[in-house]
Motif scaffolding. Structure first.
Motif, PDB file in Angstrom:
ATOM      1  N   ILE A  82      30.407  45.775  35.062  1.00 45.88           N
ATOM      2  CA  ILE A  82      30.938  44.676  34.257  1.00 45.88           C
ATOM      3  C   ILE A  82      31.821  45.175  33.107  1.00 45.88           C
ATOM      4  N   LYS A  83      31.775  46.485  32.821  1.00 49.81           N
ATOM      5  CA  LYS A  83      32.656  47.054  31.792  1.00 49.81           C
ATOM      6  C   LYS A  83      34.057  47.329  32.320  1.00 49.81           C
ATOM      7  N   ASP A  84      34.254  47.147  33.617  1.00 52.62           N
ATOM      8  CA  ASP A  84      35.555  47.375  34.242  1.00 52.62           C
ATOM      9  C   ASP A  84      36.414  46.120  34.092  1.00 52.62           C
ATOM     10  N   GLY A  85      37.154  46.064  32.994  1.00 52.05           N
ATOM     11  CA  GLY A  85      37.959  44.872  32.712  1.00 52.05           C
ATOM     12  C   GLY A  85      39.013  44.606  33.757  1.00 52.05           C
ATOM     13  N   GLU A  86      39.667  45.649  34.238  1.00 57.31           N
ATOM     14  CA  GLU A  86      40.688  45.453  35.265  1.00 57.31           C
ATOM     15  C   GLU A  86      40.067  44.970  36.565  1.00 57.31           C
ATOM     16  N   GLY A  87      38.844  45.424  36.853  1.00 51.89           N
ATOM     17  CA  GLY A  87      38.134  44.933  38.030  1.00 51.89           C
ATOM     18  C   GLY A  87      37.819  43.450  37.913  1.00 51.89           C
ATOM     19  N   ILE A  88      37.453  43.002  36.707  1.00 52.65           N
ATOM     20  CA  ILE A  88      37.206  41.579  36.479  1.00 52.65           C
ATOM     21  C   ILE A  88      38.491  40.779  36.682  1.00 52.65           C
ATOM     22  N   ASP A  89      39.610  41.315  36.204  1.00 56.94           N
ATOM     23  CA  ASP A  89      40.895  40.634  36.407  1.00 56.94           C
ATOM     24  C   ASP A  89      41.201  40.480  37.897  1.00 56.94           C
ATOM     25  N   ARG A  90      40.958  41.534  38.655  1.00 52.85           N
ATOM     26  CA  ARG A  90      41.218  41.482  40.096  1.00 52.85           C
ATOM     27  C   ARG A  90      40.283  40.496  40.789  1.00 52.85           C
ATOM     28  N   LEU A  91      39.066  40.376  40.278  1.00 52.38           N
ATOM     29  CA  LEU A  91      38.086  39.470  40.872  1.00 52.38           C
ATOM     30  C   LEU A  91      38.582  38.031  40.857  1.00 52.38           C
ATOM     31  N   GLY A  92      39.161  37.597  39.753  1.00 49.31           N
ATOM     32  CA  GLY A  92      39.680  36.231  39.674  1.00 49.31           C
ATOM     33  C   GLY A  92      40.733  35.972  40.730  1.00 49.31           C
ATOM     34  N   GLY A  93      41.652  36.926  40.899  1.00 48.04           N
ATOM     35  CA  GLY A  93      42.694  36.766  41.908  1.00 48.04           C
ATOM     36  C   GLY A  93      42.136  36.735  43.317  1.00 48.04           C
ATOM     37  N   ALA A  94      41.145  37.594  43.581  1.00 48.82           N
ATOM     38  CA  ALA A  94      40.547  37.636  44.914  1.00 48.82           C
ATOM     39  C   ALA A  94      39.811  36.336  45.230  1.00 48.82           C
ATOM     40  N   LEU A  95      39.126  35.774  44.236  1.00 52.23           N
ATOM     41  CA  LEU A  95      38.412  34.507  44.455  1.00 52.23           C
ATOM     42  C   LEU A  95      39.394  33.367  44.714  1.00 52.23           C
ATOM     43  N   TYR A  96      40.511  33.391  44.005  1.00 57.89           N
ATOM     44  CA  TYR A  96      41.509  32.336  44.232  1.00 57.89           C
ATOM     45  C   TYR A  96      42.070  32.429  45.652  1.00 57.89           C
ATOM     46  N   GLU A  97      42.358  33.639  46.090  1.00 54.15           N
ATOM     47  CA  GLU A  97      42.905  33.808  47.441  1.00 54.15           C
ATOM     48  C   GLU A  97      41.912  33.364  48.515  1.00 54.15           C
ATOM     49  N   ARG A  98      40.634  33.609  48.279  1.00 54.41           N
ATOM     50  CA  ARG A  98      39.635  33.293  49.299  1.00 54.41           C
ATOM     51  C   ARG A  98      39.161  31.845  49.243  1.00 54.41           C
ATOM     52  N   PHE A  99      38.900  31.339  48.011  1.00 52.96           N
ATOM     53  CA  PHE A  99      38.277  30.022  47.884  1.00 52.96           C
ATOM     54  C   PHE A  99      39.178  28.967  47.243  1.00 52.96           C
ATOM     55  N   GLY A 100      40.174  29.401  46.483  1.00 55.37           N
ATOM     56  CA  GLY A 100      41.066  28.451  45.827  1.00 55.37           C
ATOM     57  C   GLY A 100      40.500  27.808  44.580  1.00 55.37           C
ATOM     58  N   ARG A 101      39.262  28.182  44.210  1.00 54.06           N
ATOM     59  CA  ARG A 101      38.628  27.585  43.038  1.00 54.06           C
ATOM     60  C   ARG A 101      37.305  28.310  42.802  1.00 54.06           C
ATOM     61  N   LEU A 102      36.644  27.968  41.691  1.00 52.86           N
ATOM     62  CA  LEU A 102      35.267  28.371  41.431  1.00 52.86           C
ATOM     63  C   LEU A 102      34.578  27.176  40.799  1.00 52.86           C
TER      64      LEU A 102
END
Length: 256
Positions: A74-94
């Protein structure tokens, strides 16, 4: 036959919803992930340990739901940024975000805390939640009923000796969540609340209070029902802090 859809909805009120939980591999996070899964949600489980995530995945499947496993420090800020993009591509929302990941930090006088210990505690308990808000806010606003629950602590309201790093971060998390709630309340359906677990039978609690009998404390599963209740689309309150177990949210109990 006409009553079946209503009964099914009552048993699984989160069917079709996407829920992200941090610190999902043990304690409160694991119990919350399982409660959300039992209520029908697809759980995006974020944790550091792949093996523990896989064990959680097995339990979620056994509960009749599905999961996406995200091994992430969870300290990986860039990983968190990538997570948002990946979720949008897969689900389109949260639809749901439960910010649970946290560390106790050093139980040391303020003047004796090493800078690295201080920075690590802030990074996990505070900065990661801000970074998650940055990444997930657009996705939660795309939901028909976005719900966010951040986990606080009674330590946030007490100037207790040796708890400085933890207490400071939890106090800051409360302001963070309430500010976010105020910013989005009138422009989206997103609702943001906080929960203070109180004394719960967890590894962190045992570390802080080693002489305490854990069998006298509520279980993470009991608390998870209250968190689940705050994640339901029917919840309209926002910007509030609820103390478990006196918060009035007794939870949406899933029949066995």
């Amino acid at each position: 036959m006409s009553d079946l859809p209503a009964a099914e909805a009552a048993l699984r009120p989160l069917d079709g919803r996407i829920a992200l939980v941090t610190g999902a591999t043990r304690g409160i996070g694991r119990a919350t992930a399982l409660a959300l899964a039992a209520a029908g949600a697809h759980v995006v489980a974020v944790g550091r340990t792949s093996g523990a995530l896989e064990e959680l995945d097995d339990a979620i499947i056994a509960a009749g739901s599905t999961a996406t496993l995200v091994p992430l420090d969870i300290k990986d800020g860039e990983g968190i940024d990538r997570l948002g993009g990946a979720l949008y591509e897969r689900f389109g929302r949260l639809d749901i975000f439960v910010g649970n990941a946290g560390v106790l930090g050093p139980m040391t006088p303020l003047a004796q805390i090493e800078p690295k210990e201080w920075n690590d505690t802030l990074a996990v308990n505070l900065t990661a939640n801000w970074r998650l808000i940055r990444s997930l806010d657009p996705l939660l606003r795309l939901s028909t009923a976005g719900r966010a629950v951040l986990v606080s602590s009674g330590a946030a309201h007490k100037a207790r000796p040796f708890w400085g790093a933890y207490a400071v971060t939890k106090a800051a998390v409360e302001v963070l969540a309430r500010t976010w709630a105020a910013e989005v309340e009138n422009i989206s359906s997103l609702r943001v609340n906080l929960i203070n677990p109180g004394p719960i039978r967890t590894r962190m609690r045992a570390k802080a209070f080693p002489s305490e009998d854990p069998d006298t404390l509520p279980s993470p599963e009991e608390l998870a029902q209250a968190i689940l209740a705050l994640c339901l689309p029917s919840v309209e309150v926002t910007g509030q802090l609820y103390d478990f177990p006196t918060c009035g949210f007794k939870g949406f109990l899933i029949p066995s």
